[in-house]
Motif scaffolding. Structure first.
Motif, PDB file in Angstrom:
ATOM      1  N   ALA A 237      37.342 -71.249 -91.249  1.00  0.00           N
ATOM      2  CA  ALA A 237      38.616 -71.971 -91.235  1.00  0.00           C
ATOM      3  C   ALA A 237      38.449 -73.381 -90.668  1.00  0.00           C
ATOM      4  O   ALA A 237      39.176 -74.291 -91.059  1.00  0.00           O
ATOM      5  CB  ALA A 237      39.663 -71.195 -90.447  1.00  0.00           C
ATOM      6  N   GLN A 238      37.499 -73.555 -89.781  1.00  0.00           N
ATOM      7  CA  GLN A 238      37.247 -74.896 -89.234  1.00  0.00           C
ATOM      8  C   GLN A 238      36.685 -75.820 -90.307  1.00  0.00           C
ATOM      9  O   GLN A 238      36.976 -77.008 -90.324  1.00  0.00           O
ATOM     10  CB  GLN A 238      36.283 -74.824 -88.052  1.00  0.00           C
ATOM     11  CG  GLN A 238      36.882 -74.201 -86.819  1.00  0.00           C
ATOM     12  CD  GLN A 238      35.858 -74.060 -85.698  1.00  0.00           C
ATOM     13  OE1 GLN A 238      34.687 -74.349 -85.858  1.00  0.00           O
ATOM     14  NE2 GLN A 238      36.328 -73.583 -84.555  1.00  0.00           N
ATOM     15  N   ASN A 239      35.881 -75.263 -91.206  1.00  0.00           N
ATOM     16  CA  ASN A 239      35.226 -76.078 -92.224  1.00  0.00           C
ATOM     17  C   ASN A 239      35.991 -76.129 -93.545  1.00  0.00           C
ATOM     18  O   ASN A 239      35.807 -77.065 -94.314  1.00  0.00           O
ATOM     19  CB  ASN A 239      33.811 -75.548 -92.484  1.00  0.00           C
ATOM     20  CG  ASN A 239      32.939 -75.663 -91.256  1.00  0.00           C
ATOM     21  OD1 ASN A 239      32.965 -76.657 -90.561  1.00  0.00           O
ATOM     22  ND2 ASN A 239      32.182 -74.619 -90.970  1.00  0.00           N
ATOM     23  N   GLY A 240      36.785 -75.153 -93.818  1.00  0.00           N
ATOM     24  CA  GLY A 240      37.531 -75.089 -95.065  1.00  0.00           C
ATOM     25  C   GLY A 240      38.917 -74.538 -94.820  1.00  0.00           C
ATOM     26  O   GLY A 240      39.255 -73.460 -95.310  1.00  0.00           O
ATOM     27  N   LYS A 241      39.697 -75.275 -94.053  1.00  0.00           N
ATOM     28  CA  LYS A 241      40.993 -74.794 -93.588  1.00  0.00           C
ATOM     29  C   LYS A 241      41.887 -74.310 -94.735  1.00  0.00           C
ATOM     30  O   LYS A 241      42.473 -73.236 -94.668  1.00  0.00           O
ATOM     31  CB  LYS A 241      41.693 -75.891 -92.793  1.00  0.00           C
ATOM     32  CG  LYS A 241      42.930 -75.433 -92.082  1.00  0.00           C
ATOM     33  CD  LYS A 241      43.456 -76.519 -91.164  1.00  0.00           C
ATOM     34  CE  LYS A 241      44.650 -76.006 -90.396  1.00  0.00           C
ATOM     35  NZ  LYS A 241      45.133 -76.971 -89.423  1.00  0.00           N
ATOM     36  N   ALA A 242      41.984 -75.098 -95.800  1.00  0.00           N
ATOM     37  CA  ALA A 242      42.880 -74.737 -96.906  1.00  0.00           C
ATOM     38  C   ALA A 242      42.467 -73.427 -97.580  1.00  0.00           C
ATOM     39  O   ALA A 242      43.313 -72.694 -98.078  1.00  0.00           O
ATOM     40  CB  ALA A 242      42.922 -75.862 -97.934  1.00  0.00           C
ATOM     41  N   ASN A 243      41.187 -73.134 -97.574  1.00  0.00           N
ATOM     42  CA  ASN A 243      40.689 -71.926 -98.233  1.00  0.00           C
ATOM     43  C   ASN A 243      40.708 -70.690 -97.345  1.00  0.00           C
ATOM     44  O   ASN A 243      40.705 -69.573 -97.862  1.00  0.00           O
ATOM     45  CB  ASN A 243      39.260 -72.139 -98.734  1.00  0.00           C
ATOM     46  CG  ASN A 243      39.206 -73.116 -99.873  1.00  0.00           C
ATOM     47  OD1 ASN A 243      40.081 -73.141-100.722  1.00  0.00           O
ATOM     48  ND2 ASN A 243      38.177 -73.931 -99.896  1.00  0.00           N
ATOM     49  N   CYS A 244      40.704 -70.870 -96.034  1.00  0.00           N
ATOM     50  CA  CYS A 244      40.494 -69.722 -95.149  1.00  0.00           C
ATOM     51  C   CYS A 244      41.572 -69.485 -94.100  1.00  0.00           C
ATOM     52  O   CYS A 244      41.640 -68.389 -93.552  1.00  0.00           O
ATOM     53  CB  CYS A 244      39.147 -69.872 -94.430  1.00  0.00           C
ATOM     54  SG  CYS A 244      37.748 -69.853 -95.535  1.00  0.00           S
ATOM     55  N   GLU A 245      42.406 -70.475 -93.825  1.00  0.00           N
ATOM     56  CA  GLU A 245      43.349 -70.329 -92.722  1.00  0.00           C
ATOM     57  C   GLU A 245      44.285 -69.134 -92.916  1.00  0.00           C
ATOM     58  O   GLU A 245      44.531 -68.367 -91.982  1.00  0.00           O
ATOM     59  CB  GLU A 245      44.170 -71.605 -92.536  1.00  0.00           C
ATOM     60  CG  GLU A 245      45.109 -71.533 -91.349  1.00  0.00           C
ATOM     61  CD  GLU A 245      45.919 -72.792 -91.155  1.00  0.00           C
ATOM     62  OE1 GLU A 245      46.424 -72.967 -90.033  1.00  0.00           O
ATOM     63  OE2 GLU A 245      46.066 -73.591 -92.096  1.00  0.00           O
ATOM     64  N   HIS A 246      44.800 -68.945 -94.128  1.00  0.00           N
ATOM     65  CA  HIS A 246      45.725 -67.829 -94.366  1.00  0.00           C
ATOM     66  C   HIS A 246      45.023 -66.481 -94.189  1.00  0.00           C
ATOM     67  O   HIS A 246      45.632 -65.529 -93.723  1.00  0.00           O
ATOM     68  CB  HIS A 246      46.359 -67.938 -95.763  1.00  0.00           C
ATOM     69  CG  HIS A 246      45.381 -67.931 -96.884  1.00  0.00           C
ATOM     70  ND1 HIS A 246      44.636 -69.035 -97.228  1.00  0.00           N
ATOM     71  CD2 HIS A 246      45.015 -66.948 -97.725  1.00  0.00           C
ATOM     72  CE1 HIS A 246      43.853 -68.733 -98.241  1.00  0.00           C
ATOM     73  NE2 HIS A 246      44.064 -67.465 -98.570  1.00  0.00           N
ATOM     74  N   LYS A 247      43.749 -66.407 -94.550  1.00  0.00           N
ATOM     75  CA  LYS A 247      42.991 -65.161 -94.366  1.00  0.00           C
ATOM     76  C   LYS A 247      42.814 -64.866 -92.879  1.00  0.00           C
ATOM     77  O   LYS A 247      42.943 -63.717 -92.444  1.00  0.00           O
ATOM     78  CB  LYS A 247      41.633 -65.267 -95.041  1.00  0.00           C
ATOM     79  CG  LYS A 247      41.724 -65.393 -96.533  1.00  0.00           C
ATOM     80  CD  LYS A 247      40.366 -65.660 -97.147  1.00  0.00           C
ATOM     81  CE  LYS A 247      40.511 -65.945 -98.630  1.00  0.00           C
ATOM     82  NZ  LYS A 247      39.274 -66.289 -99.273  1.00  0.00           N
ATOM     83  N   LEU A 248      42.511 -65.908 -92.113  1.00  0.00           N
ATOM     84  CA  LEU A 248      42.370 -65.760 -90.671  1.00  0.00           C
ATOM     85  C   LEU A 248      43.688 -65.288 -90.057  1.00  0.00           C
ATOM     86  O   LEU A 248      43.705 -64.365 -89.240  1.00  0.00           O
ATOM     87  CB  LEU A 248      41.922 -67.084 -90.048  1.00  0.00           C
ATOM     88  CG  LEU A 248      41.846 -67.139 -88.528  1.00  0.00           C
ATOM     89  CD1 LEU A 248      40.839 -66.131 -87.998  1.00  0.00           C
ATOM     90  CD2 LEU A 248      41.488 -68.551 -88.061  1.00  0.00           C
TER      91      LEU A 248
END
Length: 108
Positions: free
Chosen positions: A12-23
């Motif tokens: 999420a730190q490196n690809g916020k748009a791709n991973c933040e919702h999963k986190l």
């Protein structure tokens, strides 16, 4: 789950748009498991919003479905609202069979 959470935090730190919702969804599930229901609900809501903002309709559908499951586990009638939204999103995404599965097996 701790290792998965750590990996997702890094992603999420490196690809916020791709991973933040999963986190956020994983954090919600962990909070729910620990009985921290107010925090869990906030994380579920955030996961739904962020997935939608970033155009991940299918993952927004999953987050709504999991929020519905959360409310069923806690005896809250709001479950049907989240299942209904999940069903609509699955249909928008083109997942007719998944939408049919929800209609047949879940209380909404």
């Amino acid at each position: 789950a701790g290792k998965a959470l750590s990996k997702l935090e890094s992603f999420a730190q490196n690809g916020k748009a791709n991973c933040e919702h999963k986190l956020l969804l994983l954090q919600a599930e962990m909070k729910s498991f620990l009985g921290e229901n107010d925090d869990a609900f906030g994380k579920y809501e955030s996961a739904i919003a962020v997935a939608g903002e970033n155009g991940f309709i299918h993952e927004q559908a999953i987050a709504n479905e999991r929020t519905g499951d959360f409310f069923v586990r806690n005896g809250d009638s709001r479950a049907s609202q989240y299942y209904g939204k999940s069903n609509t999103l699955y249909l928008q995404w083109g997942a007719q069979c998944k939408a049919d599965h929800l209609c047949k097996n879940l209380p909404f």
